[in-house]
Design an enzyme around this catalytic site. Structure first.
Site, short mmCIF file in Angstrom:
data_model
loop_
_atom_site.label_atom_id
_atom_site.label_comp_id
_atom_site.label_asym_id
_atom_site.label_seq_id
_atom_site.Cartn_x
_atom_site.Cartn_y
_atom_site.Cartn_z
N ASP A 167 -55.23 73.75 56.32
CA ASP A 167 -55.61 74.83 55.41
C ASP A 167 -56.33 74.22 54.22
O ASP A 167 -56.52 73.01 54.14
CB ASP A 167 -54.39 75.65 54.96
CG ASP A 167 -53.30 74.78 54.32
OD1 ASP A 167 -53.62 73.66 53.86
OD2 ASP A 167 -52.14 75.22 54.27
N GLU A 195 -50.14 64.86 55.38
CA GLU A 195 -49.71 65.60 54.19
C GLU A 195 -48.29 65.25 53.77
O GLU A 195 -47.96 65.28 52.59
CB GLU A 195 -49.83 67.11 54.43
CG GLU A 195 -49.37 67.94 53.25
CD GLU A 195 -49.98 69.33 53.21
OE1 GLU A 195 -49.38 70.21 52.60
OE2 GLU A 195 -51.08 69.52 53.77
#
Length: 718
Positions: free
Chosen positions: A104, A7
């Protein structure tokens, strides 16, 4: 070649750090074993604006709502385009891609959307990281799973992204176009989560403004042995909140019991214990950090993220306080690393109720990883937040607090019942370690005094005391209490069926987005911070009032909380993306039409007195650069913003330091007889023309024979 896409760069470095032969290249890290690690910078792609979906490049009222048939994405400004190109080139040699986005739904989306954008169709796996310490990364790398198993999580994130776009973009434009037609230029913003959060602030402001203090009384009897007992006021003498409002009645009871003997009709004692609080979720950490440290939700999240990237704490954006039972074996090592091994009463073998694998969801509670925090270069905020996490973890392995609850009921000859209670701590256990978390404080009886008594025992009342109290208004929200309100929104819902349904929901937004939502409200000038408190601005109050008149569901926290429930159902595979999106499209059509056609008249606008013409129709607007200013709807003169009110006129300049104004731009009427300045031509509410002087504030009707001249002065006519 296996390509791992993280990320952000720091996560990529943590992954590459456990792979041998890591060598930094331009935009990626080359590792041994035909593995390359690259990264995103959060979302590299963004949704195209509504203008890209309509002819002419400007969204008009007739275009609304804009419903894309095929959604368009493009690289964000800055270095996103370059990194997308790096990933595209790496994909040419890849035989497998590993999505290493954060653990998530947004982490799932931001990598998957890049792969879809670049038309990747090869093998895709998923790396799920809850901690960045080497041991956790190695364990996660050995447990890589097919990315397809996380498709429901991607669908949930995509549903959230598109729902936010549909409602936010269309409703914001519709509301702005409606107000522009009423003469109020500039833009207004409506959001699926943003607007109901603002409604919480506005409602709290109104509760405080409309609060009426109330005096009430409590009768305390001082009995033998230093016992203080409270009168159990009969229901027919109290208000709906159980308060005695009649001072005369309190005086009467005090006189009646003074010097009299009371008999013990009931005495009970019960042993109990209280375990340490659960590990923190992000919301709980933000609440405590706000209360104890004065940190904003945004600063707390940034500090927790810093701890995660420094490998000293686990993943911060968690809404689950439980821990997997497998983590219990590492307790002794973690306690030693964070300086908890020598705390009195500590037992690494103790198993707190938080250790429950069956209740762990996508994430677990926020705890230390066992890495030495002193070895990391941490900011001041991160160090203070780590102390909270450290304290929370150590308490899990300390004994429970043991106490005894005692209660006695006393009856006087005249029939009055009094009650005394005390909570006596026998063993402090975990409460010896630091302050307790906000909301977990001891009751008022904790320090009460109540010796052992026997039923039938008689004690004399030496004196009676009347405590005069006054109800207090609710307090303004802080970052911590607003986060708590967003999380437990069911408490603010009055409909019993909806309240029951929302009780277990995630509330407004998610753990990852609530802090940023508060900052959005502040950036867009709908809310402001005053020290630790958060208040709605006049503009924010105005927005909620307008929406509640024409589209109340947009400001209803319960509506948005139900949407969050639906998104959770998609993530769990219990609901389909297509059905959710169809409902969002239908809602967007309805809201857009309502906001375009709703009567948002000037009575709903925040109007100020115009410093130039003296009228009362000066409204706040927003420039193309995003700066607030004010313009009069009558004389059209513009003013700088001065704390939400019209300030200096844009045309005005200070002359020679003397403060004299040198321009009367906008005033084109006949000169004022007193100050010789041009007047402004205005209209009354009934449409009759008149002239007003911006200097001396005088007003005249036009001359009947020649309307370009001044006629009767208003004061003279009066």
């Amino acid at each position: 070649m296996r390509l791992i896409i993280a990320e952000k760069p720091s996560v990529a470095q943590a992954i590459a750090g456990v792979l041998s032969g890591a060598r930094k290249s331009d935009g990626f890290i080359e590792c041994a074993g035909s593995t390359r690690v690259t990264w995103c910078f959060g979302h590299l792609l963004e949704q195209a604006p509504p203008e890209d979906y309509v002819d002419g490049g400007r969204v008009k009222a007739e275009h609304l709502p804009v419903i894309p048939s095929a959604w368009k994405l493009s690289p964000r400004d800055g270095g996103a385009g370059k990194q997308v190109k790096v990933i595209r080139d790496l994909l040419k040699d890849a035989t497998e891609v590993v999505n290493a986005g954060d653990a998530d739904r947004e982490g799932q989306l931001l990598v998957d959307e890049v792969l879809l954008f670049l038309n990747w169709k090869g093998k895709t796996s998923r790396l799920w990281l809850s901690s960045l310490d080497d041991a956790s990364v190695r364990k996660a790398l050995s447990d890589i799973k097919p990315n397809a198993t996380l498709r429901p999580l991607y669908d949930s994130a995509l549903a959230r992204q598109r729902a936010d776009w549909l409602l936010g973009m269309n409703c914001s434009i519709a509301l702005s176009r409606n107000l522009q037609a009423a003469g109020v230029q500039g833009s207004w913003s409506v959001g699926r989560v943003q607007t109901p959060t603002l409604a919480l602030l506005v409602d709290r402001k109104r509760e405080i403004e409309h609060f009426k203090p109330c005096d009430f009384y409590q009768v305390i009897g001082h009995l033998d042995g230093g016992i203080k007992a409270s009168w159990q006021t009969p229901d027919d003498l109290t208000d709906e909140d159980g308060r005695l409002l009649d001072r005369a009645k309190a005086d009467e009871i005090a006189r009646r019991i003074t010097g009299k003997a009371a008999r013990v009709t009931q005495f009970t004692r019960k042993a109990g214990e209280r375990a340490a609080p659960m590990p923190y979720t992000l919301g709980a950490l933000q609440k405590v950090a706000s209360s104890r440290l004065g940190l904003s939700a945004k600063d707390t999240l940034a500090a927790a993220q810093e701890l995660y990237e420094a490998k000293v704490a686990t993943y911060p954006r968690t809404d689950c306080p439980y821990l997997p039972m497998e983590m219990h074996g590492a307790a002794a090592g973690i306690l030693k690393a964070i300086g908890g091994a020598d705390v009195a009463g500590i037992d690494p073998e103790r198993k707190h109720a938080a250790l429950n694998t069956g209740k762990v969801e996508a994430h677990h509670g926020l705890i230390p990883t066992g890495q030495n925090p002193d070895a990391a270069s941490l900011s001041a905020h991160a160090k203070r937040v780590f102390d909270l996490i450290r304290e929370s973890y150590i308490r899990l392995f300390m004994p429970p607090e043991k106490f005894e609850s005692r209660e006695a009921i006393f009856v006087f000859p005249s029939g009055e019942h009094f009650r005394a209670a005390a909570r006596i701590v026998l063993e402090p256990g975990w409460t010896k370690l630091g302050a307790q978390d906000e909301g977990e404080g001891e009751s008022a009886e904790a320090n009460g005094k109540l010796p052992m008594l026997a039923e039938g025992q008689v004690l004399r009342c030496s004196a009676a005391q009347i405590l005069s109290k006054r109800t207090a208004p609710p307090k303004p929200y802080t970052d911590g209490t607003l986060i708590a309100a967003m999380t437990g929104v069911h408490k603010l819902v009055t409909d019993p069926k909806l309240k029951a349904r929302l009780k277990e929901s995630s509330g407004l937004g998610t753990e990852a987005t609530r802090a940023s939502m508060i900052e959005v409200l502040i950036t867009r000038e709908y809310a402001e911070r005053r020290k630790k408190e958060i208040h709605p601005t006049d503009r924010g109050v105005q927005l909620i009032d307008m929406l509640r008149k024409v589209a109340p569901d947009l400001a209803d926290p319960g509506t948005t909380a139900l949407q969050e429930d639906a998104l959770a159902d998609i993530a769990a595979g219990r609901a389909a993306l297509a059905a959710f999106m169809q409902a969002q499209v239908e809602a967007t059509r309805e809201f857009s039409r309502t906001l375009l056609e709703g009567k948002l008249n000037e009575a709903q606008l925040v109007l100020h007195a115009c410093p130039a013409c003296g009228g009362a129709r000066c409204v706040q607007r927003t420039s193309k650069a995003g700066s607030a200013y004010h313009r009069c709807l009558d004389c059209e003169v513009a003013f700088r913003d001065d704390g939400g009110k019209p300030g200096m006129r844009f045309e005005d300049r200070q002359a020679g330091g003397g403060g004299q104004r040198t321009s009367d731009a906008g005033a084109t009427g006949p000169k004022c007889p007193s100050c010789k300045k041009p007047t402004f031509k205005n209209e009354t509410k009934t449409g009759k023309a008149y002239y007003r002087c911006g200097g001396c504030k005088g007003a005249w009707w036009p001359d009947r024979k020649d309307e370009s001249n001044l006629g009767t002065k208003w004061e003279s006519k009066a």
